[in-house]
Design an enzyme around this catalytic site. Structure first.
Site, PDB file in Angstrom:
ATOM      1  CD  GLU A 146      -2.270  -2.522  -3.155  1.00  0.00           C
ATOM      2  OE1 GLU A 146      -2.076  -3.333  -2.324  1.00  0.00           O
ATOM      3  OE2 GLU A 146      -2.884  -1.466  -3.162  1.00  0.00           O
ATOM      4  CD  GLU A 257      -5.944  -1.946  -6.008  1.00  0.00           C
ATOM      5  OE1 GLU A 257      -6.432  -1.501  -4.846  1.00  0.00           O
ATOM      6  OE2 GLU A 257      -5.480  -3.107  -6.257  1.00  0.00           O
TER       7      GLU A 257
END
Length: 320
Positions: A146, A257
């Site tokens: 991320e 995710e």
């Protein structure tokens, strides 16, 4: 390398203490290994494989943990050895296992290659990890969890440095996951410029073989993965537009995710999202739920089994 549509769960704990500014409080690390005083992550993975027919696990870990807070240093024998226990437990299930550096493209607040750690320091980490796991065909290298709030073309240069380091270390055929900015959201992967910038990242031979885009997508109101209720299946707003781009470029992505609360709205929307990914497996390689490992029943998105019993969301959507 993946002979069946990949589906699995994150096994968190070695990333505990990591924050979105790239800091890592090592005192908060909670290894998901019973031998180290934590939950039985090995047993969880075995459960997911045998009971739920899952075949991929993502194993997040902080950069600082692996090198014991020495930027640019060698892998710390003690800490990296503990993490390797989880990796080996994963490999022992026969599943594919993602080594995921969970630092948000940062080290203690500073962006890699953009005023913080140098690309060479980051590449050095990946040289060591790739050398360690180059003989394991089931290992997947997750370059970074991320990234956010950074210059995308410059970040692509950093990703290229990591890819080059991994391949030069002898891991010539394993899959490498390429993450974009905006917390690598599937919904903004194209509009943020991540897709175009990362498409230029190449292997040593100039190919893009096994260079797979890493995307995330939650289903709550602000895509944060912090709310129990889900409000979207992400198809029209994220995965369908991205699929169009992926097909136009002949590329693929993996959703590493995703998840929601153990409630009816999430069971409905996540099952719809997963059905779309399954139906578009030419461009989507699979999905990995967040999260099991060291999370317990108090965590809003828990996917940790209770003994032999799956959580409601895993049972409804992620298991197969």
């Amino acid at each position: 390398m993946l002979n069946c549509f990949p589906a699995g769960v994150n096994i968190a704990g070695f990333d505990f203490g990591c924050t979105t500014d790239g800091s890592d409080n090592l005192s908060e690390v909670k290894p998901p290994l019973s031998a180290l005083g934590g939950p039985d992550g090995a047993g969880q993975m075995s459960h997911f494989v045998t009971k739920d027919n899952l075949n991929i696990f993502r194993l997040p870990v902080g950069w600082q943990y692996l090198v014991n807070n020495v930027l640019g240093g060698t892998l710390d024998a003690t800490n990296s050895g503990k993490y390797d226990q989880l990796v080996q437990a994963c490999l022992n299930t026969g599943a594919s296992c993602i080594v995921d550096i969970h630092n948000y493209a940062r080290w203690n607040g500073a962006i890699i290659g953009q005023g913080g750690p140098t690309n060479a320091q980051f590449a050095n980490l990946w040289t060591q990890l790739a050398a360690k796991y180059k003989s394991q065909s089931k290992i997947i290298f997750g370059v970074m969890n991320e990234p956010h709030d950074l210059d995308v073309p410059t970040w692509a240069t950093t990703v290229q440095a990591a890819v080059t380091a991994i391949r030069q270390a002898g891991a010539t055929s394993q899959m490498i996951l390429l993450p974009g900015t905006g917390y690598t959201s599937a919904g903004t992967f194209v509009s943020s410029g991540s897709a175009a910038a990362l498409a230029a990242v190449k292997n040593l031979d100039g190919s893009t073989t096994n260079l797979i885009f890493d995307v995330h997508k939650y289903l709550d109101s602000d895509n944060s993965g912090t709310h129990s209720e889900c409000v979207t299946n992400n198809i029209d707003g994220a995965f369908a537009p991205l699929a169009t781009w992926l097909r136009s470029e002949g590329r693929q992505a993996l959703n590493t995710e995703t998840g929601g609360g153990n409630v009816a709205s999430c069971e409905s929307y996540l099952c719809q999202q997963i059905a779309y990914l399954n139906a578009n497996s030419d461009v989507y390689l699979g999905y990995i739920g967040w999260s099991a490992g060291s999370f317990d029943s108090t965590y809003v998105l828990t996917e940790t089994p209770n003994g032999s019993q799956d959580t409601a969301l895993v049972s409804a959507c992620i298991a197969r």
